[in-house]
Design a protein around this motif. Sequence first.
Motif, PDB file in Angstrom:
ATOM      1  N   ARG A 164       0.844  -1.191   0.000  1.00 34.04           N
ATOM      2  CA  ARG A 164       0.000   0.000   0.000  1.00 34.04           C
ATOM      3  C   ARG A 164       0.885   1.249   0.000  1.00 34.04           C
ATOM      4  N   PRO A 165       0.394   2.339  -0.586  1.00 35.06           N
ATOM      5  CA  PRO A 165       1.202   3.560  -0.631  1.00 35.06           C
ATOM      6  C   PRO A 165       1.594   4.030   0.773  1.00 35.06           C
ATOM      7  N   GLY A 166       2.875   4.305   0.961  1.00 34.91           N
ATOM      8  CA  GLY A 166       3.360   4.819   2.243  1.00 34.91           C
ATOM      9  C   GLY A 166       3.343   3.807   3.372  1.00 34.91           C
ATOM     10  N   MET A 167       3.234   2.552   3.060  1.00 40.64           N
ATOM     11  CA  MET A 167       3.067   1.520   4.092  1.00 40.64           C
ATOM     12  C   MET A 167       4.269   1.451   5.031  1.00 40.64           C
ATOM     13  N   LEU A 168       3.973   1.298   6.316  1.00 39.72           N
ATOM     14  CA  LEU A 168       4.984   1.107   7.343  1.00 39.72           C
ATOM     15  C   LEU A 168       4.941  -0.331   7.853  1.00 39.72           C
ATOM     16  N   HIS A 169       6.004  -0.752   8.525  1.00 41.42           N
ATOM     17  CA  HIS A 169       6.145  -2.139   8.937  1.00 41.42           C
ATOM     18  C   HIS A 169       6.253  -2.249  10.452  1.00 41.42           C
ATOM     19  N   VAL A 170       5.744  -3.357  10.964  1.00 41.63           N
ATOM     20  CA  VAL A 170       5.645  -3.545  12.409  1.00 41.63           C
ATOM     21  C   VAL A 170       6.496  -4.740  12.841  1.00 41.63           C
ATOM     22  N   ASN A 171       7.128  -4.581  13.988  1.00 44.46           N
ATOM     23  CA  ASN A 171       7.795  -5.692  14.663  1.00 44.46           C
ATOM     24  C   ASN A 171       7.459  -5.573  16.142  1.00 44.46           C
ATOM     25  N   PHE A 172       7.335  -6.715  16.805  1.00 44.25           N
ATOM     26  CA  PHE A 172       6.959  -6.714  18.213  1.00 44.25           C
ATOM     27  C   PHE A 172       8.161  -6.970  19.114  1.00 44.25           C
ATOM     28  N   VAL A 173       8.221  -6.193  20.189  1.00 37.24           N
ATOM     29  CA  VAL A 173       9.159  -6.481  21.268  1.00 37.24           C
ATOM     30  C   VAL A 173       8.511  -7.546  22.132  1.00 37.24           C
ATOM     31  N   ARG A 174       9.204  -8.662  22.345  1.00 41.39           N
ATOM     32  CA  ARG A 174       8.608  -9.799  23.031  1.00 41.39           C
ATOM     33  C   ARG A 174       9.375 -10.153  24.296  1.00 41.39           C
ATOM     34  N   SER A 175       8.647 -10.664  25.248  1.00 41.73           N
ATOM     35  CA  SER A 175       9.240 -11.001  26.530  1.00 41.73           C
ATOM     36  C   SER A 175      10.240 -12.146  26.384  1.00 41.73           C
ATOM     37  N   ASP A 179      10.813   0.037   7.458  1.00 39.95           N
ATOM     38  CA  ASP A 179      10.816  -1.338   6.963  1.00 39.95           C
ATOM     39  C   ASP A 179      11.043  -2.291   8.124  1.00 39.95           C
ATOM     40  N   ARG A 180      10.913  -3.573   7.857  1.00 40.65           N
ATOM     41  CA  ARG A 180      11.018  -4.580   8.911  1.00 40.65           C
ATOM     42  C   ARG A 180      12.429  -4.620   9.501  1.00 40.65           C
ATOM     43  N   TYR A 181      13.443  -4.377   8.674  1.00 44.99           N
ATOM     44  CA  TYR A 181      14.813  -4.428   9.166  1.00 44.99           C
ATOM     45  C   TYR A 181      15.051  -3.370  10.237  1.00 44.99           C
ATOM     46  N   ILE A 182      14.591  -2.152   9.955  1.00 48.17           N
ATOM     47  CA  ILE A 182      14.741  -1.076  10.943  1.00 48.17           C
ATOM     48  C   ILE A 182      13.930  -1.400  12.190  1.00 48.17           C
ATOM     49  N   ALA A 183      12.730  -1.954  11.991  1.00 48.52           N
ATOM     50  CA  ALA A 183      11.876  -2.283  13.130  1.00 48.52           C
ATOM     51  C   ALA A 183      12.548  -3.322  14.029  1.00 48.52           C
ATOM     52  N   GLU A 184      13.219  -4.293  13.438  1.00 51.98           N
ATOM     53  CA  GLU A 184      13.898  -5.299  14.248  1.00 51.98           C
ATOM     54  C   GLU A 184      15.089  -4.692  14.977  1.00 51.98           C
ATOM     55  N   ASP A 185      15.815  -3.805  14.304  1.00 49.05           N
ATOM     56  CA  ASP A 185      16.924  -3.119  14.980  1.00 49.05           C
ATOM     57  C   ASP A 185      16.409  -2.300  16.162  1.00 49.05           C
ATOM     58  N   ALA A 186      15.282  -1.632  15.957  1.00 49.02           N
ATOM     59  CA  ALA A 186      14.730  -0.787  17.025  1.00 49.02           C
ATOM     60  C   ALA A 186      14.270  -1.623  18.206  1.00 49.02           C
ATOM     61  N   ALA A 187      13.760  -2.797  17.934  1.00 49.22           N
ATOM     62  CA  ALA A 187      13.306  -3.655  19.034  1.00 49.22           C
ATOM     63  C   ALA A 187      14.446  -3.983  19.989  1.00 49.22           C
ATOM     64  N   GLU A 188      15.647  -4.089  19.451  1.00 52.85           N
ATOM     65  CA  GLU A 188      16.815  -4.368  20.300  1.00 52.85           C
ATOM     66  C   GLU A 188      17.137  -3.193  21.231  1.00 52.85           C
ATOM     67  N   LEU A 189      16.628  -2.004  20.882  1.00 52.72           N
ATOM     68  CA  LEU A 189      16.945  -0.803  21.659  1.00 52.72           C
ATOM     69  C   LEU A 189      15.892  -0.484  22.722  1.00 52.72           C
ATOM     70  N   VAL A 190      14.782  -1.200  22.712  1.00 55.54           N
ATOM     71  CA  VAL A 190      13.766  -0.998  23.741  1.00 55.54           C
ATOM     72  C   VAL A 190      14.226  -1.713  25.015  1.00 55.54           C
ATOM     73  N   ILE A 191      14.299  -0.967  26.101  1.00 54.43           N
ATOM     74  CA  ILE A 191      14.765  -1.524  27.376  1.00 54.43           C
ATOM     75  C   ILE A 191      13.552  -1.758  28.275  1.00 54.43           C
ATOM     76  N   VAL A 192      13.314  -3.025  28.594  1.00 55.28           N
ATOM     77  CA  VAL A 192      12.206  -3.385  29.471  1.00 55.28           C
ATOM     78  C   VAL A 192      12.778  -3.932  30.764  1.00 55.28           C
ATOM     79  N   ASP A 193      12.349  -3.352  31.881  1.00 56.81           N
ATOM     80  CA  ASP A 193      12.780  -3.844  33.190  1.00 56.81           C
ATOM     81  C   ASP A 193      11.794  -4.897  33.677  1.00 56.81           C
ATOM     82  N   TYR A 194      12.312  -6.091  33.938  1.00 57.51           N
ATOM     83  CA  TYR A 194      11.485  -7.201  34.382  1.00 57.51           C
ATOM     84  C   TYR A 194      11.844  -7.597  35.807  1.00 57.51           C
ATOM     85  N   ASP A 195      10.836  -7.772  36.635  1.00 58.09           N
ATOM     86  CA  ASP A 195      11.004  -8.346  37.967  1.00 58.09           C
ATOM     87  C   ASP A 195      10.461  -9.776  37.884  1.00 58.09           C
ATOM     88  N   GLN A 196      11.364 -10.717  37.724  1.00 60.05           N
ATOM     89  CA  GLN A 196      10.945 -12.079  37.412  1.00 60.05           C
ATOM     90  C   GLN A 196      10.174 -12.719  38.565  1.00 60.05           C
TER      91      GLN A 196
END
Length: 795
Positions: free
Chosen positions: A39-50, A123-140
């Motif tokens: 689709r015109p101007g389409m953006l891509h999604v990647n999920f940050v997962r636990s 694009d998906r490549y950038i989205a995957e790179d960005a997912a590595e930069l999301v910092i999630v603090d987990y209390d296991q």
Amino acid sequence: MSGSQQATESDRYAGRRVKRVEDARLLTGRGTFVDDVVRPGMLHVNFVRSPVARARITGIDISEALALDGVHAVLTAADINPHVHEQWFSLEGRHAPDTPRPPLAEGEVRHVGDPVAMIIAQDRYIAEDAAELVIVDYDQLPPVVDYATAFDSSELVHEAYPGNLVGQIGGRPMADLAPTFDSAPHVVSETYHQQAYCAMPMETRGIVTEWSPSDGTMTIWTATQSPHEVRGFCARLLAIPEHSVRVVMRDTGGGFGQKVLPLREDMCMMIAATKVPAPLKWIEDRQEHLLAAGQARHEHGEARMAFDDDGRILAATIDHVQDAGAYPSPNPVGSGIAVGLIFPGPYRIPEGTFNSRFAFSNTSGRVAYRGPWQFESVARECLLDVAARQIGIDPVELRRKNMLRRDELPTANCNGMPYSDITPLETFEQALEILDYDAFRREQEQARAAGRYIGVGTCTYVEPTAGASALYGTEGATIRVEPSGKVNVYVAGGSCGNSLETTVIQLTADALGVDIADVSSIQGDTAVTPFGGGTGGSRSGPMTAGAVNQTATELRGRILALAAHLLGGVPVDEVEFTRGVASVKGSPEKQVTLAEIAETAYFKSGSLPAELSVGLEVSGRFRAQHLMLWANATHVCTCEVDIVTGEVKLLRYIVSEDCGPMINPNVVEGQIFGGTVQGIGGALYEELAYDDAGNPVTTTFMDYLLPTAAEVPTIELGHVETPSIGPGGYKGVGEGGAIGAPPAVINAVADALAPFGVRISRLPLTPSTIIDLLEEAAQRGAAGAAGAARTAVAG
């Protein structure tokens, strides 16, 4: 053939091996799957997962990800979850009990792979790179990994569910049957454990969402089995009118139940599309699929049977427990009840009952998978083989003593399930005849004498198809004769390998009396197709047959009335109409084509009498009057087991199936082949395994094993055709192969290893598992010999 008659058998397309109309498109690479949508101007999604099975989320830092060039947005639960309005499924209905299903993890993650945030990027490549930069603090937190002990755990997957109990359902109290079991000459019991595995379609999940803020409409392209389910779900989720949502499903590379319902990532995509000024695409990769697309089959149960001295079954019970994972879709209690209800199978069992419990765990959520109640056949059929060995009778003879005969139908099993139009004994005998069972037993004796261990196993089951549930009980069709005389048939669709396009065209050509080359099918676009339940529950054949027949009957009546007028005002019952040509009975020279009839209907309506309908387009809706249509089959498997390596080699595989008259034998056989291979995979290879900390350990195809052409023998088929009470006498066939294969394979392996005293109760039967079983049997044998020696000395 009179105007009121349908085509004769020689004229009919149904029942013939018509080539699939889909193949020209799919085999030349011209299919349109979700990832082909741009689709015109389409953006891509990647999920940050636990990365952990259970933990409190104490903080999420998205600043570095947002700063990455090409990232447009990073959304968390705070951005997505408050926008959920309603999220119930049409499949179950508004008031059905449901389970928690937040789009993104909020406050706590509950399985490895739980989506915590979504990256929207160029694009998906950038989205995957960005997912590595999301910092999630987990209390296991301590995870609940073993569903079998979840009820006794002090830890809760969801605080609102004490004891991690999703729900429980059962029949009469087990204690009611105690006198029967206590007095029976033979009682056999075993607890069977089935591993988690899943659908594994060639095409993973995928969705494109495009929001139009100017008019408040949503367009969705998705890999789904039920476009109208997605449409209704999105409308409820966003609180917008249904007509504001259009769902387009072109080609889908397999679903097998997993793609019937929208899952959590789909919810995220629908909501996020309303928050960004561009279309969004998410295509699941295979590792994500193994982490988060859902599990199935993970369950166990204690099966018990009581027999009289002649080997006739007196009573049967099953105490069943099923893993629901963290976020099941749908609530597993609905399909899980079938495990108990159908456990008696095709056998004459006077008394029986069941109990089913469903447990939350910190693993991937349970989803539907080809015959969700399949465990009932595993438990019953494997126990029957154990019983035969314990009583001292051949397992085939034990089944013959107890299997329902045609002259006993209709009947109801001991749990109240009404059986009709099934042929279990007939398919059983046909499959054994194809094998030449007696010859195999002679070969087995010779093989054992030579140090080779071969075995035979069977499974005979009955299966409910085309059930009249909330979503599945009705189906619509629109048929239009175009001005050119060509015919278009519109149905809801959901075809993802089950050849629905071809079968609908066959059915329409027969019902109208036109040439199959003049019929096309339009499916999978909710903007133009009538509401329908899609593909699931082995319903496509019977339900679309009903919809097409009901619609075509009215349209054919219009065609005949117009033809009678154009042929000089002859009575309608004097008109013969076949292959798109109308003629007068006894005067074949008087003819008018469908193209000429259509031209008159559309362009010369002023010349027609007022009582004749103009236009040749009819919409109709079929409503199932039956609770369900029953299909049945027998699977017979022979194998050889290498007692040194533990390898299982399948030698022959036979299926005798009764799915009623076959619309297209090629399609029916393809469904049986595919389901059977999936069942073989579940018996021998596939497993979604977790370690004690809840970490999945089979997240690639190096670890999650699938059967290939090298492991699967030629599948030999036999057919028994018993019409159902449904449209055309058709029954469903989509799920049966996956139901019958695991017990047949298990029983074949157990039979091969019977000389060693091996007793199988856990799956899958990998080489290492088989070596362990042999070693355990040897130890039992040594212990038994030592005990006998001690007894002799004491004597």
